[in-house]
Design an enzyme around this catalytic site. Structure first.
Site, mmCIF file in Angstrom:
data_model
loop_
_atom_site.group_PDB
_atom_site.id
_atom_site.type_symbol
_atom_site.label_atom_id
_atom_site.label_comp_id
_atom_site.label_asym_id
_atom_site.label_seq_id
_atom_site.Cartn_x
_atom_site.Cartn_y
_atom_site.Cartn_z
ATOM 1 N N LYS A 24 0.832 -1.197 0.000
ATOM 2 C CA LYS A 24 0.000 0.000 0.000
ATOM 3 C C LYS A 24 0.869 1.250 0.000
ATOM 4 O O LYS A 24 1.943 1.251 0.591
ATOM 5 C CB LYS A 24 -0.858 0.031 1.282
ATOM 6 C CG LYS A 24 -2.038 -0.903 1.294
ATOM 7 C CD LYS A 24 -2.840 -0.729 2.582
ATOM 8 C CE LYS A 24 -3.989 -1.717 2.668
ATOM 9 N NZ LYS A 24 -5.035 -1.499 1.645
ATOM 10 N N ARG A 61 -10.700 -11.112 1.852
ATOM 11 C CA ARG A 61 -11.658 -12.052 1.274
ATOM 12 C C ARG A 61 -11.089 -13.474 1.223
ATOM 13 O O ARG A 61 -11.842 -14.451 1.251
ATOM 14 C CB ARG A 61 -12.083 -11.571 -0.121
ATOM 15 C CG ARG A 61 -10.953 -11.490 -1.095
ATOM 16 C CD ARG A 61 -11.323 -10.703 -2.341
ATOM 17 N NE ARG A 61 -11.364 -9.262 -2.101
ATOM 18 C CZ ARG A 61 -11.689 -8.368 -3.040
ATOM 19 N NH1 ARG A 61 -12.003 -8.767 -4.273
ATOM 20 N NH2 ARG A 61 -11.692 -7.082 -2.745
HETATM 21 N N1 BES Z 1 -8.183 -3.582 4.425
HETATM 22 C C1 BES Z 1 -8.325 -3.166 3.077
HETATM 23 C C2 BES Z 1 -9.582 -2.369 2.825
HETATM 24 C C3 BES Z 1 -9.665 -1.021 3.413
HETATM 25 C C4 BES Z 1 -8.836 0.006 2.959
HETATM 26 C C5 BES Z 1 -10.615 -0.758 4.355
HETATM 27 C C6 BES Z 1 -8.956 1.241 3.496
HETATM 28 C C7 BES Z 1 -10.734 0.478 4.879
HETATM 29 C C8 BES Z 1 -9.893 1.492 4.440
HETATM 30 C C9 BES Z 1 -8.381 -4.362 2.162
HETATM 31 O O1 BES Z 1 -7.630 -5.444 2.541
HETATM 32 C C10 BES Z 1 -7.862 -3.891 0.842
HETATM 33 O O2 BES Z 1 -6.724 -3.547 0.768
HETATM 34 N N2 BES Z 1 -8.719 -3.889 -0.177
HETATM 35 C C11 BES Z 1 -8.358 -3.447 -1.475
HETATM 36 C C12 BES Z 1 -8.900 -4.438 -2.460
HETATM 37 C C13 BES Z 1 -8.387 -4.268 -3.854
HETATM 38 C C14 BES Z 1 -6.930 -4.632 -3.932
HETATM 39 C C15 BES Z 1 -9.198 -5.128 -4.788
HETATM 40 C C16 BES Z 1 -8.942 -2.075 -1.699
HETATM 41 O O3 BES Z 1 -10.073 -1.821 -1.257
HETATM 42 O O4 BES Z 1 -8.259 -1.237 -2.286
HETATM 43 MN MN MN Z 2 -5.641 -5.304 1.868
#
Ligand code: BES
Ligand code: MN
Ligand code: ZN
Length: 465
Positions: free
Chosen positions: A239, A313
């Protein structure tokens, strides 16, 4: 931290709720000198406005607090929580009815939360006498559950890794003599939970699955599954800095499941409760799972990793498949699953997904009644194909920039078949900037709504419905 109401009745400083425009008419109700105090402070009774009325010796003898008109569109049922930050320490009571005394009293408790593990906070808070006719103990139990979730979420990952999160779950399970099992590390492979292992194996602390069962064996089976990613770096699809900053909250789903479990067990809800928490750290090491890897899942479907940041997921898929095997009456999962859910509905309104229309309608009702808002979003079938894999049964991402929260929900649903009813919550679990009764930081969402719904639906042991 006082999560308790003040003992006693009618001894506290009276708080009078007023609405703008009715000040003059109500003057006779209030102590002498109120008119002068109103004038001096130019108090107008606007929503959230507070006036402390001094008596002849200068001590506070009454408080006036402005409420919105009951039909105001943006009325905040937790507005009364503001008093906890405004008033000095001492004991108070509601002198007249607010719009909803139960929510106002709960707001008072929820506003009394302080996260004190690393820095002392203001110790003495104002306390409220239980308003007449309310079950103070039940409100305190609800607040205790919310505080548990907030504490778990607020604790940073260096002190809330997989070991500590497991310990919190074990402590709760033991408190209510639940039957508990924890599967850790390589044993996850032996027990056919390959996705939990793949996601968590790079962490310094082993990935694990906490599984506890409580309640009468032949009662309706209600199973809670919570995403327990103690920290989400994104994995090899790392990230960016801003996106990683609050990823200690990525175990907010597990925290929510524990909070709901604590409330239900404390209330003696007549269900056979099961809690399943896949707990991992989405870390980066030479052993980390990679984009392009293909893993089997508990359900037997092969999953290609399109993005290691879509880790939630994956661990939920195995936990849901396991939960589904005993065909529970109701299967609920909680997960801080997608940034897309925030884009759609913002931080305060978690989307939920279910095929059960009557459950959805009930949830919408209870959400309003207890001021724990949620919003239904669709499991839109035509998008399901976006998850089909090219060289595997499915991919963990849909590939495009659209409908991210929906496609994540559709991914999860592929692992649920037998549960009579299934609902998924895509939570934020965080209040970005403080509002009455909702301090900045970790937040417990959707749980009070479900607690009210489940108690209404299944009742409590020893209780005549
Ligand atoms: N934990 C994150 C989702 C998240 C991000 C929740 C910021 C709350 C605030 C999750 O694991 C994630 O990184 N999801 C990605 C999925 C994508 C790679 C398909 C996202 O939402 O960007
Ligand atoms: Mn994630
Ligand atoms: Zn995550």
């Amino acid at each position: 931290m006082p999560i308790h109401f003040a003992k006693g009745q009618d001894a506290g400083v009276p708080i009078w709720f007023v609405e703008a425009g009715e000040l003059d008419a109500r003057l006779p109700q209030w102590p002498q000198g109120t008119a002068a105090a109103i004038q001096m402070a130019q108090f107008a009774g606007k929503a959230g406005e507070t006036l402390m009325v001094p008596g002849p010796d200068g001590r506070m003898v009454a408080v006036l607090f402005g409420l919105e008109a009951p039909q105001a569109r943006n009325r905040d049922p937790f507005l009364v929580g503001k008093l906890v930050t405004t008033l000095p320490a001492g004991v108070y009571r509601f002198a007249n009815a607010s719009h909803d005394d139960r929510l106002a009293a709960l707001a008072w408790l929820l506003a009394s939360y302080r996260f004190t593990r690393y820095k002392a906070q203001r110790a003495e808070l104002p306390q409220l006498e239980v308003p007449r006719g309310l079950d103070g103990a039940q409100l305190e139990e609800i607040a205790a559950g919310v505080f548990l979730a907030r504490d778990l979420i607020n604790t940073p990952a260096n002190d809330m890794g997989p070991v500590a999160l497991e310990a919190a779950a074990v402590q709760l399970a033991n408190k209510y003599q639940a039957k508990l099992e924890v599967i850790r590390g390589k044993a996850l492979l032996a027990q056919n939970l390959p996705l939990i292992h793949a996601v968590g194996r790079a962490g310094a602390q082993e990935p694990r699955l906490v599984d506890f069962i409580w309640g009468r064996e032949d009662a309706p089976k209600v199973t809670l599954v919570g995403k327990g990613v103690c920290f989400d770096t994104g994995g090899l699809n790392i990230k960016p800095d801003a996106g990683m900053l609050i990823m200690k909250k990525d175990m907010g789903g597990a925290a929510s499941a524990l909070a709901l479990a604590s409330m239900l067990m404390q209330a003696g809800c007549d269900i056979r409760l099961r809690v399943l928490l896949p707990i991992v750290e989405n870390a980066i090491s030479s052993d980390a799972f990679r984009p392009g890897d293909i893993y089997p899942s508990r359900k037997g479907l092969s999953v290609e990793i399109g993005n290691t940041d879509a880790e939630g997921r994956l661990i939920l898929a195995d936990a849901l498949a396991l939960a589904d095997e005993e065909a529970p009456q109701l299967l609920i999962d909680f997960a801080t699953l997608t940034g897309a859910a925030r884009v759609a509905l913002g931080p305060d309104l978690p989307p939920f997904y279910t095929m059960d229309d009557s459950l959805a309608a009930q949830m919408a009702q209870f959400a309003i009644a207890v001021n724990d808002p949620v919003w239904r979003m669709p499991l839109w079938e035509p998008y399901d194909r976006l998850l089909d894999g090219k060289i595997s049964d499915l991919n963990n991402i849909s590939g495009g920039p659209f409908a991210g929260s929906i496609t994540a929900a559709l991914f999860l649903r592929r692992f649920v078949e037998k549960a009579k009813s299934y609902v998924h919550f895509d939570l934020y679990g965080w209040t970005p900037s403080a509002r009455p009764a909702r301090p900045e930081g970790g937040e417990c969402q959707s749980v009070r709504m479900l607690y009210a719904l489940l108690l209404a639906k299944y009742g409590a042991k020893g209780q005549i419905a």
